[in-house]
Design an enzyme around this catalytic site. Sequence first.
Site, PDB file in Angstrom:
ATOM      1  N   TRP A   1       0.868  -1.180   0.000  1.00  0.00           N
ATOM      2  CA  TRP A   1       0.000   0.000   0.000  1.00  0.00           C
ATOM      3  C   TRP A   1       0.907   1.233   0.000  1.00  0.00           C
ATOM      4  O   TRP A   1       1.770   1.351   0.887  1.00  0.00           O
ATOM      5  CB  TRP A   1      -0.857  -0.034   1.273  1.00  0.00           C
ATOM      6  CG  TRP A   1      -1.854   1.065   1.414  1.00  0.00           C
ATOM      7  CD1 TRP A   1      -2.716   1.516   0.461  1.00  0.00           C
ATOM      8  CD2 TRP A   1      -2.109   1.822   2.597  1.00  0.00           C
ATOM      9  NE1 TRP A   1      -3.491   2.514   0.983  1.00  0.00           N
ATOM     10  CE2 TRP A   1      -3.136   2.728   2.292  1.00  0.00           C
ATOM     11  CE3 TRP A   1      -1.581   1.826   3.880  1.00  0.00           C
ATOM     12  CZ2 TRP A   1      -3.646   3.627   3.219  1.00  0.00           C
ATOM     13  CZ3 TRP A   1      -2.076   2.711   4.809  1.00  0.00           C
ATOM     14  CH2 TRP A   1      -3.103   3.614   4.480  1.00  0.00           C
TER      15      TRP A   1
ATOM     16  N   LYS B   1     -13.332  -1.295   6.761  1.00  0.00           N
ATOM     17  CA  LYS B   1     -13.953  -2.114   5.719  1.00  0.00           C
ATOM     18  C   LYS B   1     -14.982  -3.080   6.297  1.00  0.00           C
ATOM     19  O   LYS B   1     -16.110  -3.140   5.825  1.00  0.00           O
ATOM     20  CB  LYS B   1     -12.877  -2.902   4.962  1.00  0.00           C
ATOM     21  CG  LYS B   1     -12.170  -2.117   3.882  1.00  0.00           C
ATOM     22  CD  LYS B   1     -11.129  -1.189   4.413  1.00  0.00           C
ATOM     23  CE  LYS B   1     -10.484  -0.361   3.299  1.00  0.00           C
ATOM     24  NZ  LYS B   1      -9.409   0.495   3.802  1.00  0.00           N
TER      25      LYS B   1
ATOM     26  N   ASP C   1      -0.350  -5.957   9.267  1.00  0.00           N
ATOM     27  CA  ASP C   1      -1.401  -5.013   8.905  1.00  0.00           C
ATOM     28  C   ASP C   1      -2.662  -5.815   8.563  1.00  0.00           C
ATOM     29  O   ASP C   1      -2.671  -6.604   7.618  1.00  0.00           O
ATOM     30  CB  ASP C   1      -0.943  -4.160   7.709  1.00  0.00           C
ATOM     31  CG  ASP C   1      -1.883  -2.991   7.467  1.00  0.00           C
ATOM     32  OD1 ASP C   1      -2.946  -2.926   8.113  1.00  0.00           O
ATOM     33  OD2 ASP C   1      -1.557  -2.141   6.612  1.00  0.00           O
TER      34      ASP C   1
END
Length: 395
Positions: free
Chosen positions: A130, A245, A210
């Site tokens: 990312w 999310k 993560d």
Amino acid sequence: MFEQIQRVPGDAILGLIEAFNKDTNPNKVDLGVGVYRDAEGTTPIMRAVKEAEALLLKNETTKSYIGSHGDPRYAKVVLPMVLGEDSPVLAAGRASLTQSPGGTGALRLAADFIHTQLPGKGIWVSDPTWPNHLGIFEAAGVTLRKYPYVDAENRLDFPGMLAALKEIPEGDVVLLHACCHNPSGFDLNADQWQQVLEVVKDRKLLPLIDFAYQGFGDGLDEDAYGVRLLAENLDEALITSSCSKNFGLYRERTGALIAIAGDNEQMENVRSQIAIVARENYSNPPAHGGAIVAEILESAELAKQWREELTEMRNRINGLRRDFVEALKPFELDEKYAFIAEQRGMFSYTGLSPEQVDRLREEFGIYMVRSGRANVAGLASENLPYVAKAIAAVN
Ligand code: LMR
């Protein structure tokens, strides 16, 4: 003094939102920023969240600060969600949770903690990763290096990854994606996690895992496989968790930094340092998102409803992956792109070049990150044939 300041281009991912909104093409398709979309193309508020918010509105009695570690109710429900209900790490009192402004805030806490408390230790991130990982660790002053993750044929490069991990200097930090690797969509299987664990142990590395997409790959527990394996078999680990999310709480900024230490005493020491880092960054995290999560997970009924909605989202994404490959069949591209059905999470690294991505945007109004990352959740049965045709045109 400001006359010397140079203008810089905006964030590549967030900039796509603006560019897409401005586009007047009636057929435009947004496969850019990582937000879930339903069949109508909207990012809905989950029903369980709406109900929890109604309860909060009725019952909330104060807006006073919640403290640098955040709401204890949130910690109490998120720790078992991440580490497992029967986690031996939890039973031993070795895990601490600090509520943070989103997963990004948790990463920044981790970065500042590493910089101040583990001076000289570098962080190793997957190539690709990312893009904001790079910015966060660089901004915190942590030296960042990369290990291979995707090969030239656009497949998971596990041998390359493992070989590189074996060369990492003892004591450095290695950032791993728990599931739904962003941007590639390529995840590790159980056997590969085991091999990573052995190297991490051997090289005495500190894993920073993560975990931004728990529940978006194969399931809440399935997606936590690597996290729990490492947490239960190592003395120390850092985990960044996000409810953006899986609870759809993007703008409420609801995340957590979990720190696991060798024993309860060390955990409390680490925890005290993380409180300082939080205090110096933003003092206290925002409360609303964490209160929603606590309200949902404390109620058997709301928790059940939330799990059903999450399953619906996950099934939709995994179904779209299969449908996308099907839609490419008429163009004889289904074999070439068969890997899309195997990837997990919101994203697919398509293997499209920046030039092909530019053409998709300019000629077809299809938006994705220039790395070739597409948000699969932006697809829908109505736009699939159009997207497939466009991909065939630029192939
Ligand atoms: C993404 O990668 O698109 C998401 O994680 C949103 C973001 O902040 O970049």
